[in-house]
Design a protein around this motif. Structure first.
Motif, mmCIF file in Angstrom:
data_model
loop_
_atom_site.group_PDB
_atom_site.id
_atom_site.type_symbol
_atom_site.label_atom_id
_atom_site.label_comp_id
_atom_site.label_asym_id
_atom_site.label_seq_id
_atom_site.Cartn_x
_atom_site.Cartn_y
_atom_site.Cartn_z
ATOM 1 N N LEU A 69 6.355 80.333 -9.777
ATOM 2 C CA LEU A 69 6.913 79.468 -8.740
ATOM 3 C C LEU A 69 6.242 78.098 -8.746
ATOM 4 O O LEU A 69 6.901 77.071 -8.560
ATOM 5 N N ALA A 70 4.933 78.090 -8.988
ATOM 6 C CA ALA A 70 4.200 76.814 -9.035
ATOM 7 C C ALA A 70 4.653 75.951 -10.203
ATOM 8 O O ALA A 70 4.579 74.722 -10.154
ATOM 9 N N GLU A 71 5.129 76.598 -11.276
ATOM 10 C CA GLU A 71 5.564 75.887 -12.481
ATOM 11 C C GLU A 71 7.062 75.592 -12.483
ATOM 12 O O GLU A 71 7.628 75.202 -13.510
ATOM 13 N N LYS A 72 7.704 75.784 -11.338
ATOM 14 C CA LYS A 72 9.163 75.648 -11.263
ATOM 15 C C LYS A 72 9.674 74.349 -11.888
ATOM 16 O O LYS A 72 10.655 74.349 -12.641
ATOM 17 N N ASP A 73 9.024 73.247 -11.602
ATOM 18 C CA ASP A 73 9.497 71.944 -12.091
ATOM 19 C C ASP A 73 8.998 71.607 -13.497
ATOM 20 O O ASP A 73 9.410 70.599 -14.075
#
Length: 340
Positions: A69-73
């Motif tokens: 989720l933290a790496e979504k972008d």
């Protein structure tokens, strides 16, 4: 052009063709599969697909979910392989998964396949909640084996129960989610309040409580069936108990991360992940797999593990995950082990 120049050019061309033929794609694969099994999966897949190499990045389900989720972008993974289906439903809701119907998906048990068409995730196997009970340590303390989840709140077990933290462990989350589904919200939180009184510690790994029970570091480890069977096979003095109210369970599942630059290679891995061969490999440790008719009894586990699984609402669990985890942390996080 001299014959020598022609020979040099021919050699260069041959070298380029050769290197192109053996060009490898490296897939970065995020996983929560038990580390002991990763080598055999990697070796088997790479032997059949010599042009693709797997680079595993492994952590517990909760940690891996937070990382994704933290790496979504700025996604770093190509594939998520062997992570809880409820976690993949979260990623799906964020638009992070590439829908893909792998070859042979119609052969799988439907409860192991995302309901969308095409599916965003496909299941591999199920890990099922179980208690690892150290018979030697229990006898020393004059304890009797629990038969149910309710039994774990008995005063005799005070300080002798270890379970996973649901914020970091998928096993911990499936326990809490199952209790809420089985008992209803009010009764389940009341139950967890009582259970908390008997908890010695909450771990950040789903298998650790069972390993602790196997080593005599606790009497009861709330865990799942795979490490129990493994420990018993290794000679640990434990019984594997499936509570009478039914066991929560989770599907280990696979998905492609949207936007991967290695889409074709990723599809090959997902195709292999649901194959009969792969499911036979999962069955070495897991009694319930996605491919019907494949599962054979696992040593030290009952033949009817599937019958002990509750009717699990993955969509409900995923949709309520954040709320459940926040409430759990507010109430019980004080007994969690330090994070490594």
């Amino acid at each position: 052009m001299t014959s020598r120049s022609s020979a040099v050019l021919a050699a260069l061309a041959a070298a380029l063709l050769s290197s192109s033929a053996f060009a490898e794609t490296t897939l970065t694969v995020y996983t929560s599969v038990e580390a002991v099994d990763l080598d055999r999966y990697k070796q088997t897949f790479e032997a059949a697909n010599p042009d693709i190499k797997i680079n595993w990045v492994r952590d517990s389900t909760g940690v891996m979910t937070a990382k994704l989720l933290a790496e979504k972008d700025n996604p770093q993974a190509d594939v998520v392989w062997g992570v809880a289906a409820t976690s993949l439903l979260l990623l799906k809701g964020e638009g992070m998964l590439e829908p893909y119907a792998p070859a042979g998906v119609e052969k799988l048990d439907p409860k192991f396949v995302d309901q969308a068409t095409p599916p965003s995730w496909v299941g591999m196997d199920a890990y099922v909640a179980a208690l690892c009970y150290n018979t030697v340590e229990a006898e020393k303390l004059g304890l009797t084996p629990p038969k149910s989840w309710a039994d774990l709140t008995k005063p005799e077990y005070k300080g002798h129960v270890v379970m996973p933290n649901p914020n970091s462990s998928g096993t911990g989350f499936l326990d809490v989610s199952a209790w809420l589904q089985i008992m209803g919200e009010e009764a389940a939180w009341k139950y967890m309040d009582a259970l908390h009184e008997n908890i010695a510690a909450y771990t950040h790994s789903g298998s650790k409580p069972c390993k602790m029970a196997a080593a005599g570091e606790t009497v009861i480890g709330v865990s799942f069936e795979f490490p129990g069977a493994k420990a018993k096979q290794g000679g640990a003095p434990i019984d594997i108990i499936f509570p009478s109210e039914g066991s929560g369970w989770e599907a280990e599942a696979t998905a492609i991360i949207a936007g991967t630059a290695n889409l074709e290679a990723a599809k090959k891995l997902v195709d292999w992940s649901i194959s009969k061969e792969a499911n036979e490999m999962y069955n070495v440790g897991y009694a319930v797999v996605a491919y019907p008719g494949v599962a054979k009894p696992v040593e030290h586990l009952p033949a009817d593990v599937a019958a002990k699984m509750i009717k699990n609402d993955f969509e409900w669990a995923a949709n309520n995950r954040a709320k459940i985890l926040a409430e759990w942390a507010k109430r019980y996080d004080g007994k969690s082990e330090p994070k490594s």
